[in-house]
Design a protein around this motif. Sequence first.
Motif, short mmCIF file in Angstrom:
data_model
loop_
_atom_site.label_atom_id
_atom_site.label_comp_id
_atom_site.label_asym_id
_atom_site.label_seq_id
_atom_site.Cartn_x
_atom_site.Cartn_y
_atom_site.Cartn_z
N VAL A 26 33.89 47.82 40.43
CA VAL A 26 34.79 46.84 41.04
C VAL A 26 35.37 47.39 42.33
O VAL A 26 35.86 48.52 42.37
CB VAL A 26 35.93 46.48 40.06
N CYS A 27 35.33 46.59 43.40
CA CYS A 27 36.02 46.94 44.65
C CYS A 27 37.48 46.53 44.51
O CYS A 27 37.78 45.39 44.13
CB CYS A 27 35.45 46.15 45.83
N VAL A 71 34.77 44.35 53.16
CA VAL A 71 33.56 43.87 52.49
C VAL A 71 32.33 44.61 53.00
O VAL A 71 31.45 45.01 52.23
CB VAL A 71 33.40 42.35 52.68
N ARG A 72 32.26 44.80 54.30
CA ARG A 72 31.11 45.48 54.89
C ARG A 72 30.94 46.88 54.32
O ARG A 72 29.82 47.34 54.07
CB ARG A 72 31.28 45.56 56.41
N ASP A 81 30.02 46.10 42.47
CA ASP A 81 29.34 44.89 42.00
C ASP A 81 30.13 43.61 42.27
O ASP A 81 29.55 42.57 42.56
CB ASP A 81 29.07 45.00 40.50
N ILE A 82 31.45 43.69 42.11
CA ILE A 82 32.28 42.50 42.29
C ILE A 82 33.53 42.84 43.09
O ILE A 82 33.99 43.98 43.11
CB ILE A 82 32.70 41.85 40.94
N TRP A 83 34.05 41.81 43.73
CA TRP A 83 35.30 41.91 44.49
C TRP A 83 36.22 40.80 43.98
O TRP A 83 36.06 39.64 44.34
CB TRP A 83 35.01 41.74 45.98
N PRO A 84 37.19 41.10 43.13
CA PRO A 84 38.12 40.08 42.64
C PRO A 84 39.07 39.61 43.75
O PRO A 84 39.42 40.39 44.65
CB PRO A 84 38.89 40.80 41.53
N GLU A 91 31.97 33.06 53.61
CA GLU A 91 30.55 33.16 53.90
C GLU A 91 29.98 34.56 53.69
O GLU A 91 28.76 34.71 53.48
CB GLU A 91 30.29 32.72 55.34
N MET A 92 30.78 35.59 53.73
CA MET A 92 30.25 36.96 53.71
C MET A 92 29.74 37.39 52.35
O MET A 92 28.99 38.37 52.25
CB MET A 92 31.32 37.93 54.21
N VAL A 93 30.15 36.68 51.27
CA VAL A 93 29.70 37.03 49.92
C VAL A 93 29.37 35.74 49.17
O VAL A 93 29.68 34.64 49.62
CB VAL A 93 30.79 37.80 49.14
#
Length: 265
Positions: A26-27, A71-72, A81-84, A91-93
Motif C-alpha cells: 500500500v502507498c 503517484v509517479r 499495489d494500491i493507493w487509498p 486519469e493517472m491511475v
Amino acid sequence: MKRAAVLVAVLLAGCSVHAAKPVLTVCADPNNLPFSNKAGQGFENRIADLVAHDLGRDVRYVWWAQRRGYVRNTLNEAKCDIWPGVASGVEMVATTRPYYRSTYVFVTRADRPLAGLTLDDPRLKTLSIGIQMVGDDGMNTPPAHALSARGIIRNVRGFMLYGDYARPNPPAEIVRAVADKRIDVAMAWGPLAGYFAKRSAVPLRVEPVTPWLDRAQWPMVYDISMGVRKTDPALKQQVETILRREKPAIGAILARYDVPQIKAE
C-alpha cells in the motif's frame, strides 16, 4: 541418515515457503492523520487492513509524503499495489468504485454566531478566512477558486496543504487556527476537518460548504476511491468486490474518525 535429514529440511523449507502469505503493498503518507501514519492509526490504514484481510494477504507499506510526483514515484513505478484515498476518476491511475463521498466544510468556533455559512453569505466579506492551498493557482482547492471568483481575496489566508512536514499532521494547522482565533472560519476538506475539530479542546462547528457545485465548475463534494495501476485490472476488480461487500464496516470506520459522509445524489 544424512540424506534423510536433508530431505526433511527440504520438505520443511518447501512448507514454509508455501505457508507464507502473499502481500498487498500500500502507498501511504507516514504523517497524515486522519488518513494514514506510520503507526497505522489512520482510517485509510484500517480500510487497507480490511481489504488485505479479505484478499488473504498481509499488508506492507511504501511510505511516501504526498507531494508532487507521489503517484509517479510509487504506484506507477510498481512500488506498491494500491493507493487509498484518491478522487474517483483521476486519469493517472485506475480508480475503483467509490467507498465514500465527502465534502469541503466550513469550520468555525461553536461560541461564535457563524452557523449557516454559504459561499454567497455576505459575512464572508468581513471574516478572516483560512483556505487550503496547493501552491500553483491552477491546482488550488475549489474553495480558493470560489472565493476568488467572488472577489474575496484580501481577508483570505492560505494554509499550505502540505504544511510543515517536521510537525505531526501538518495539514491540521488550518483547524488549529480556528480554535486559537487566528482566523474566523476555515474552508477545509471534510475528513481532515471533521477529525481534528472533534478532537479540539475548543468546541468547533463543522458544516458542509454549499452550494456543492459552484458556478458549474468547482465541486465541493468528491467521491473517493482506491487507485490501482491501469495494468492490473484483476486487482481492481477484486478490491471493488471487497469494497462493495464491506460497505457497512467501512462506513463504521469512517464514522469513528468523524468523516463527513455525503449520500450520492
